[in-house]
Design a protein around this motif. Structure first.
Motif, PDB file in Angstrom:
ATOM      1  N   VAL A 417      29.933  43.393  43.933  1.00  0.00           N
ATOM      2  CA  VAL A 417      29.892  42.154  44.795  1.00  0.00           C
ATOM      3  C   VAL A 417      30.416  42.287  46.166  1.00  0.00           C
ATOM      4  O   VAL A 417      30.114  42.260  47.256  1.00  0.00           O
ATOM      5  CB  VAL A 417      30.044  40.909  43.950  1.00  0.00           C
ATOM      6  CG1 VAL A 417      30.391  39.888  44.967  1.00  0.00           C
ATOM      7  CG2 VAL A 417      29.394  40.648  42.744  1.00  0.00           C
ATOM      8  N   LYS A 418      31.809  42.834  45.924  1.00  0.00           N
ATOM      9  CA  LYS A 418      32.728  43.229  47.288  1.00  0.00           C
ATOM     10  C   LYS A 418      31.976  44.199  48.010  1.00  0.00           C
ATOM     11  O   LYS A 418      32.112  43.938  49.232  1.00  0.00           O
ATOM     12  CB  LYS A 418      33.986  43.683  46.492  1.00  0.00           C
ATOM     13  CG  LYS A 418      35.012  44.076  47.867  1.00  0.00           C
ATOM     14  CD  LYS A 418      36.197  44.596  47.213  1.00  0.00           C
ATOM     15  CE  LYS A 418      37.036  45.084  48.343  1.00  0.00           C
ATOM     16  NZ  LYS A 418      38.261  45.736  47.763  1.00  0.00           N
ATOM     17  N   ARG A 419      31.609  45.252  47.649  1.00  0.00           N
ATOM     18  CA  ARG A 419      30.654  46.354  48.439  1.00  0.00           C
ATOM     19  C   ARG A 419      29.615  45.532  49.220  1.00  0.00           C
ATOM     20  O   ARG A 419      29.539  46.007  50.461  1.00  0.00           O
ATOM     21  CB  ARG A 419      30.149  47.374  47.515  1.00  0.00           C
ATOM     22  CG  ARG A 419      29.410  48.522  48.275  1.00  0.00           C
ATOM     23  CD  ARG A 419      29.160  49.749  47.464  1.00  0.00           C
ATOM     24  NE  ARG A 419      28.838  49.323  46.267  1.00  0.00           N
ATOM     25  CZ  ARG A 419      27.434  48.929  45.999  1.00  0.00           C
ATOM     26  NH1 ARG A 419      26.613  48.750  47.099  1.00  0.00           N
ATOM     27  NH2 ARG A 419      27.074  48.584  44.803  1.00  0.00           N
ATOM     28  N   ILE A 420      28.854  44.697  48.541  1.00  0.00           N
ATOM     29  CA  ILE A 420      27.593  44.042  49.532  1.00  0.00           C
ATOM     30  C   ILE A 420      28.339  43.093  50.453  1.00  0.00           C
ATOM     31  O   ILE A 420      28.063  42.982  51.667  1.00  0.00           O
ATOM     32  CB  ILE A 420      26.868  43.157  48.618  1.00  0.00           C
ATOM     33  CG1 ILE A 420      26.108  44.156  47.630  1.00  0.00           C
ATOM     34  CG2 ILE A 420      25.629  42.457  49.348  1.00  0.00           C
ATOM     35  CD1 ILE A 420      25.222  43.663  46.620  1.00  0.00           C
ATOM     36  N   TYR A 421      29.420  42.416  50.064  1.00  0.00           N
ATOM     37  CA  TYR A 421      29.955  41.191  50.728  1.00  0.00           C
ATOM     38  C   TYR A 421      30.641  42.051  52.303  1.00  0.00           C
ATOM     39  O   TYR A 421      30.268  41.749  53.222  1.00  0.00           O
ATOM     40  CB  TYR A 421      31.181  40.509  50.261  1.00  0.00           C
ATOM     41  CG  TYR A 421      30.610  39.286  49.719  1.00  0.00           C
ATOM     42  CD1 TYR A 421      30.304  38.126  50.619  1.00  0.00           C
ATOM     43  CD2 TYR A 421      30.701  38.861  48.486  1.00  0.00           C
ATOM     44  CE1 TYR A 421      29.980  36.765  50.065  1.00  0.00           C
ATOM     45  CE2 TYR A 421      30.392  37.852  47.786  1.00  0.00           C
ATOM     46  CZ  TYR A 421      30.160  36.547  48.712  1.00  0.00           C
ATOM     47  OH  TYR A 421      29.848  35.411  48.242  1.00  0.00           O
ATOM     48  N   VAL A 422      31.068  43.148  51.867  1.00  0.00           N
ATOM     49  CA  VAL A 422      31.649  43.776  53.010  1.00  0.00           C
ATOM     50  C   VAL A 422      31.118  44.896  53.840  1.00  0.00           C
ATOM     51  O   VAL A 422      31.327  45.054  54.995  1.00  0.00           O
ATOM     52  CB  VAL A 422      33.311  44.594  52.554  1.00  0.00           C
ATOM     53  CG1 VAL A 422      33.931  45.438  53.421  1.00  0.00           C
ATOM     54  CG2 VAL A 422      34.184  43.872  51.706  1.00  0.00           C
ATOM     55  N   ASN A 423      30.283  45.722  53.046  1.00  0.00           N
ATOM     56  CA  ASN A 423      29.690  46.666  53.740  1.00  0.00           C
ATOM     57  C   ASN A 423      28.166  46.129  54.149  1.00  0.00           C
ATOM     58  O   ASN A 423      27.788  46.728  55.444  1.00  0.00           O
ATOM     59  CB  ASN A 423      29.267  47.832  53.009  1.00  0.00           C
ATOM     60  CG  ASN A 423      30.552  48.457  52.312  1.00  0.00           C
ATOM     61  OD1 ASN A 423      31.435  48.132  53.014  1.00  0.00           O
ATOM     62  ND2 ASN A 423      30.559  49.377  51.398  1.00  0.00           N
ATOM     63  N   LEU A 424      27.635  45.264  53.466  1.00  0.00           N
ATOM     64  CA  LEU A 424      26.320  44.910  54.196  1.00  0.00           C
ATOM     65  C   LEU A 424      26.295  43.461  54.871  1.00  0.00           C
ATOM     66  O   LEU A 424      25.646  43.465  56.010  1.00  0.00           O
ATOM     67  CB  LEU A 424      25.438  44.637  52.755  1.00  0.00           C
ATOM     68  CG  LEU A 424      24.810  46.031  52.146  1.00  0.00           C
ATOM     69  CD1 LEU A 424      23.876  45.821  51.039  1.00  0.00           C
ATOM     70  CD2 LEU A 424      24.151  47.124  53.101  1.00  0.00           C
ATOM     71  N   LEU A 425      26.871  42.725  54.225  1.00  0.00           N
ATOM     72  CA  LEU A 425      26.905  41.323  55.037  1.00  0.00           C
ATOM     73  C   LEU A 425      28.403  41.363  56.043  1.00  0.00           C
ATOM     74  O   LEU A 425      28.306  40.360  56.764  1.00  0.00           O
ATOM     75  CB  LEU A 425      27.335  40.117  53.969  1.00  0.00           C
ATOM     76  CG  LEU A 425      26.133  39.923  52.950  1.00  0.00           C
ATOM     77  CD1 LEU A 425      26.433  38.820  52.191  1.00  0.00           C
ATOM     78  CD2 LEU A 425      24.596  39.786  53.717  1.00  0.00           C
ATOM     79  N   LYS A 426      29.217  41.971  55.900  1.00  0.00           N
ATOM     80  CA  LYS A 426      30.053  42.020  57.027  1.00  0.00           C
ATOM     81  C   LYS A 426      31.146  40.820  56.854  1.00  0.00           C
ATOM     82  O   LYS A 426      31.335  40.177  57.844  1.00  0.00           O
ATOM     83  CB  LYS A 426      29.862  42.252  58.432  1.00  0.00           C
ATOM     84  CG  LYS A 426      28.897  43.547  58.609  1.00  0.00           C
ATOM     85  CD  LYS A 426      29.596  44.851  58.184  1.00  0.00           C
ATOM     86  CE  LYS A 426      28.626  45.982  58.455  1.00  0.00           C
ATOM     87  NZ  LYS A 426      29.213  47.249  57.952  1.00  0.00           N
ATOM     88  N   ASP A 427      31.314  40.313  55.723  1.00  0.00           N
ATOM     89  CA  ASP A 427      31.945  39.150  55.284  1.00  0.00           C
ATOM     90  C   ASP A 427      33.045  39.147  54.304  1.00  0.00           C
ATOM     91  O   ASP A 427      32.829  38.584  53.231  1.00  0.00           O
ATOM     92  CB  ASP A 427      30.996  38.095  54.867  1.00  0.00           C
ATOM     93  CG  ASP A 427      31.255  36.565  54.801  1.00  0.00           C
ATOM     94  OD1 ASP A 427      32.438  36.375  55.222  1.00  0.00           O
ATOM     95  OD2 ASP A 427      30.633  35.698  54.026  1.00  0.00           O
ATOM     96  N   GLU A 428      34.035  39.894  54.614  1.00  0.00           N
ATOM     97  CA  GLU A 428      35.075  40.246  53.901  1.00  0.00           C
ATOM     98  C   GLU A 428      35.839  38.884  53.424  1.00  0.00           C
ATOM     99  O   GLU A 428      36.353  38.731  52.246  1.00  0.00           O
ATOM    100  CB  GLU A 428      36.021  41.245  54.447  1.00  0.00           C
ATOM    101  CG  GLU A 428      37.246  41.877  53.654  1.00  0.00           C
ATOM    102  CD  GLU A 428      37.928  42.821  54.017  1.00  0.00           C
ATOM    103  OE1 GLU A 428      38.962  42.976  53.492  1.00  0.00           O
ATOM    104  OE2 GLU A 428      37.721  43.241  55.116  1.00  0.00           O
ATOM    105  N   SER A 429      35.793  37.979  54.504  1.00  0.00           N
ATOM    106  CA  SER A 429      36.641  36.804  54.072  1.00  0.00           C
ATOM    107  C   SER A 429      35.895  35.822  53.037  1.00  0.00           C
ATOM    108  O   SER A 429      36.477  35.350  52.243  1.00  0.00           O
ATOM    109  CB  SER A 429      36.704  35.909  55.297  1.00  0.00           C
ATOM    110  OG  SER A 429      35.489  35.711  55.912  1.00  0.00           O
ATOM    111  N   GLY A 430      34.552  35.996  53.054  1.00  0.00           N
ATOM    112  CA  GLY A 430      33.529  35.220  52.272  1.00  0.00           C
ATOM    113  C   GLY A 430      33.987  35.979  50.641  1.00  0.00           C
ATOM    114  O   GLY A 430      34.229  35.024  49.631  1.00  0.00           O
TER     115      GLY A 430
END
Length: 455
Positions: A417-430
């Motif tokens: 989940v973290k990898r998709i948020y950070v790497n694909l969606l560029k949404d680390e805060s989310g």
């Protein structure tokens, strides 16, 4: 007034030296010492025997070595026997005792491998060891039988082992006896007589087929295999394969089709035989016959790799034939193996259908497990938000009522989940906001928090 001698003027008294005392013992005292030690500790008896054996081997005194091997054989057996006897009584025992018994049996095997044990000692060992083997409740039966086969060398010893086995006849013991007659005593008459009286299972017939093959009697091997596929029970794999390969080499199409019908009638090796028939006709260039065999093979599948079968038909069938049968096969695979169905969907670029299935899984099919992670991984870039939910739910269901093992599984999904948020969606805060909420929800589960501390 007492006088005190100076240290310089007097010899120092020496302390006790075990080494010097042993050197000073005469033969009788040394004998008494060793006997006393043996009485107090039975291990000393074995150690003394091994010492004498090393000494005899160094001096190359063959007769002494043989005599000592005889003694050590029974010494090692006594150690193993004490444990095996107890295991026979209770149907098992402590793991440490089991390991010890195996160690002593290994010592016996090593002694046998080095050779030079008298026939009398071997017979005596067989007599003693068969007492425990015949009980058959210790769990050491296979290891003991391996040793029985290792220890026999001469014709007389093999015959003695046969006699021991024959005292308590069983299918397994009969098989062992036949192996001895065939492979060690080379008594073909005795083997054939007993083998002919014990043709029940397919593997019984196969054993006889192999005998005739090794004798270069192909005709009798073929006749026996034919009888086996008609009468044998249980596994018939080798018999059908042997016959098919021979007939294919002879290009005997009529008899190939005949033995395939036998397989279908007996419901044994149906799929394998139809697969072989397909390959035979394919090699012969007979498209229609190959197509018929291929479709029959698919229809009788009860389980297996449907994805491979789908692609096998796709690769072989002509375009018009494939277009005609593909929809039915596609639907059939969906009902029988959901994962293979999804693999086909991915090949057909039906990603929406795959996504819908993994997010709304069907009820578990008989004998199948819904393992959808491989498909989620392939859909991450196309549907990142939806796959986040798939991973999140997969993680969440492993937390309530969980343990270290399930928490570790949850942590693996959360990492995705973290990898998709950070790497694909560029949404680390989310990611941080959602992850913080999850940790707050399970703040009273320190083991879970420990497993996810690095995320």
């Amino acid at each position: 007034m007492s006088s005190h001698k100076s240290e310089q003027g007097e010899e120092k008294s020496e302390g006790f030296s075990l080494d010097e005392e042993l050197k000073s013992l005469d033969a009788r005292d040394l004998y008494n010492l060793v006997q006393n030690l043996i009485m107090k500790n039975s291990e000393v008896h074995r150690l003394v025997l091994e010492w004498f054996k090393e000494k005899a081997e160094a001096s190359s005194v063959a007769e002494e070595v043989a005599a000592l091997n005889d003694e050590l054989l029974m010494e090692y057996w006594e150690k193993a026997e004490n444990i095996i006897l107890e295991f026979n009584e209770y149907g098992g025992g402590p793991e440490d005792e089991e390991e010890e018994a195996y160690q002593w049996l290994d010592e016996i095997s090593e002694l046998i491998r080095k050779g030079n044990i008298s026939s009398d000692a071997k017979i005596g060992f067989l007599d003693d060891a068969f007492v425990e083997y015949d009980i058959g409740n210790s769990g050491f039966d296979d290891e003991l039988m391996d040793i029985f086969f290792e220890i026999c060398d001469t014709k007389e010893e093999w015959e003695y082992l046969v006699a021991k086995l024959a005292k308590s006849p069983s299918d397994w013991r009969k098989k062992l006896i036949m192996n001895i007659q065939k492979d060690y005593l080379c008594d073909e008459r005795a083997y054939l007589e007993m083998r002919m009286e014990n043709l029940h299972y397919g593997m019984d017939y196969w054993d006889l087929v192999e005998f005739y093959v090794n004798k270069d009697d192909l005709q009798k091997a073929l006749e026996t295999a034919e009888q086996g596929i008609l009468k044998g029970e249980g596994r018939l794999t080798e018999l059908f394969q042997f016959l098919f390969e021979h007939l294919a080499e002879e290009r005997d199409t009529a008899n190939i089709e005949r033995i395939v019908r036998v397989a279908l009638t007996r419901k044994s090796e149906e799929k394998n035989m139809l697969d072989r028939l397909f390959e035979y006709y394919k090699a012969e260039g007979n498209y229609e016959k190959a197509k018929e065999a291929l479709q029959k093979a698919y229809k009788i599948m009860r389980y297996g790799n449907y994805y491979a079968e789908y692609n096998k038909m796709k690769a072989f069938l002509r375009a018009a034939d494939w277009k005609h049968v593909e929809p039915e096969i596609f639907k059939d695979v969906q009902e029988k193996d959901i994962c293979d169905y999804l693999r086909i969907c991915m090949d057909k670029n039906l990603k929406e259908a795959v996504l819908h299935t993994i997010l709304n899984p069907p009820e578990m099919q008989w004998g199948m497990k819904n393992k959808f992670d491989e498909f989620a991984a392939k859909l991450e870039e196309d549907f990142p938000e939806r796959i986040i939910e798939y991973y999140w739910q997969s993680a969440y269901r492993n937390i309530p009522g969980g343990n270290r093992g399930t928490y570790r599984i949850a942590a693996g999904y959360l990492d995705k989940v973290k990898r998709i948020y950070v790497n694909l969606l560029k949404d680390e805060s989310g990611w941080k906001k959602r992850f913080s909420g999850l940790k707050a929800e399970f703040k009273n589960r320190p083991a879970f928090l420990d497993e996810v501390r690095k995320l």
